[in-house]
Enzyme design. Sequence first.
Site, PDB file in Angstrom:
ATOM      1  CD  GLN A 130     -12.942  -1.498  -1.236  1.00  0.00           C
ATOM      2  OE1 GLN A 130     -12.141  -1.329  -0.342  1.00  0.00           O
ATOM      3  NE2 GLN A 130     -14.154  -2.011  -1.018  1.00  0.00           N
ATOM      4  CG  HIS A 170      -8.313   0.179  -3.182  1.00  0.00           C
ATOM      5  ND1 HIS A 170      -7.580  -0.947  -2.813  1.00  0.00           N
ATOM      6  CD2 HIS A 170      -8.981   0.577  -2.045  1.00  0.00           C
ATOM      7  CE1 HIS A 170      -7.797  -1.193  -1.536  1.00  0.00           C
ATOM      8  NE2 HIS A 170      -8.641  -0.295  -1.052  1.00  0.00           N
ATOM      9  CG  ASP A 210     -13.519   6.527  -1.341  1.00  0.00           C
ATOM     10  OD1 ASP A 210     -13.562   6.431  -0.102  1.00  0.00           O
ATOM     11  OD2 ASP A 210     -12.486   6.280  -2.006  1.00  0.00           O
ATOM     12  NE  ARG A 230     -10.442  -5.139   0.169  1.00  0.00           N
ATOM     13  CZ  ARG A 230      -9.714  -4.086   0.598  1.00  0.00           C
ATOM     14  NH1 ARG A 230     -10.310  -3.044   1.110  1.00  0.00           N
ATOM     15  NH2 ARG A 230      -8.395  -4.065   0.443  1.00  0.00           N
ATOM     16  CB  CYS A 270     -14.208   1.473  -0.454  1.00  0.00           C
ATOM     17  SG  CYS A 270     -13.749   3.214  -0.455  1.00  0.00           S
ATOM     18  NE  ARG A 305      -3.916   0.566   1.885  1.00  0.00           N
ATOM     19  CZ  ARG A 305      -5.179   0.786   2.282  1.00  0.00           C
ATOM     20  NH1 ARG A 305      -5.435   1.646   3.242  1.00  0.00           N
ATOM     21  NH2 ARG A 305      -6.182   0.151   1.723  1.00  0.00           N
TER      22      ARG A 305
HETATM   23  N1   CP Z   1     -11.380   0.229   2.000  1.00  0.00           N
HETATM   24  C1   CP Z   1     -10.123   0.170   2.492  1.00  0.00           C
HETATM   25  O1   CP Z   1      -9.128  -0.019   1.746  1.00  0.00           O
HETATM   26  O2   CP Z   1     -10.065   0.299   3.845  1.00  0.00           O
HETATM   27  P1   CP Z   1      -8.716   0.519   4.685  1.00  0.00           P
HETATM   28  O3   CP Z   1      -8.124   1.840   4.251  1.00  0.00           O
HETATM   29  O4   CP Z   1      -9.172   0.509   6.117  1.00  0.00           O
HETATM   30  O5   CP Z   1      -7.776  -0.609   4.369  1.00  0.00           O
END
Ligand code: CP
Length: 317
Positions: free
Chosen positions: A133, A130, A232, A300, A272, A103
């Site tokens: 997701q 992403h 989002d 997820r 998300c 990430r």
């Molecule tokens: N939706 C998502 O990626 O959540 P986090 O940032 O908590 O990992």
Amino acid sequence: MKHFLKETDFTVAEAAKIFAMARDFKRRRARSKGAKSVLAGQTWAMIFAKSSTRTRVSFEVGIHELGGNPLFLNCRDIQLGRGETIEDTARVLSRYVHGLIVRTFAQDDVERLAAAGSIPVINALTDLLHPCQIYSDAFTLAERWAPAGGDLLRSLRGRKIAFLGDVGCNVANSWIVGANLFGMKISLAGPKSYAPGERIRTLLADQGLAAGYHYTPDPYEAVADADVVYTDVWVSMGKEREEKQRIRRMRPYAVTAKLFAAAKPDALFMHCLPAHPGEEVAQAVLDNPRSVIFDEAENRLHMQKAILAVLARAARR
Ligand code: CP
């Protein structure tokens, strides 16, 4: 080496198998049936440069449930955060672990890690995309729409998703790519200055997809006939300095109960998470029986287990 850096790193046929595998993992877990042999003896490193709840926990739990060992590495605590090159980091970690989950900010960084190392790399969010997701979200929809035991991916074809608010964020970008890959229609409504532009058209063209999306500044136009209303947060990680102007510009795109009611009568609401109730979405919409936000979060885990299993199997060949 097979990686998952963007939605199109799997073909539609491969994605169909991954969706079926995610359903299988979900059912096995509900029956307390393990799958410990999938990553037995493996360690997967998780390099995170940004905060996370869902992604971190679902990957850590998923790797553990597949019999592997998750190794969380905060970017600040490893030499990468002090300037060691991405390439050397990839080469060194390839000598220790069986895969990387990353990430970070730049999409280019995950591409460089994948190119320099000799182990699979999974994109766990960049500023651009992403993909974990979007695969999990699409699976969440398919679970609802596919007939029992039926083809999950096929159930998405022709459905319309409306994305409201920050139409230039990574989740919006990924949904544009995902909708094109899965045969869905996507309509995006947000401030014109954030509208998808050349960058997303290039991204789609690079991935062999037509630039199939509709942008409108009118939120009601976007949600008309939509099967899904998605939003989002307005201030993504790394955009904190723009907070005030983003909130001011995006306020007309908040998903209120009135706006959600303008979609199809059986439309689902997705986010998300994390959400900011009263900002991009009303609490009443988050609490609506047609809100599937916690199914998305749960899925997820199941989807990423399927992705891990497929990449681990490909790496063994
Ligand atoms: N939706 C998502 O990626 O959540 P986090 O940032 O908590 O990992």
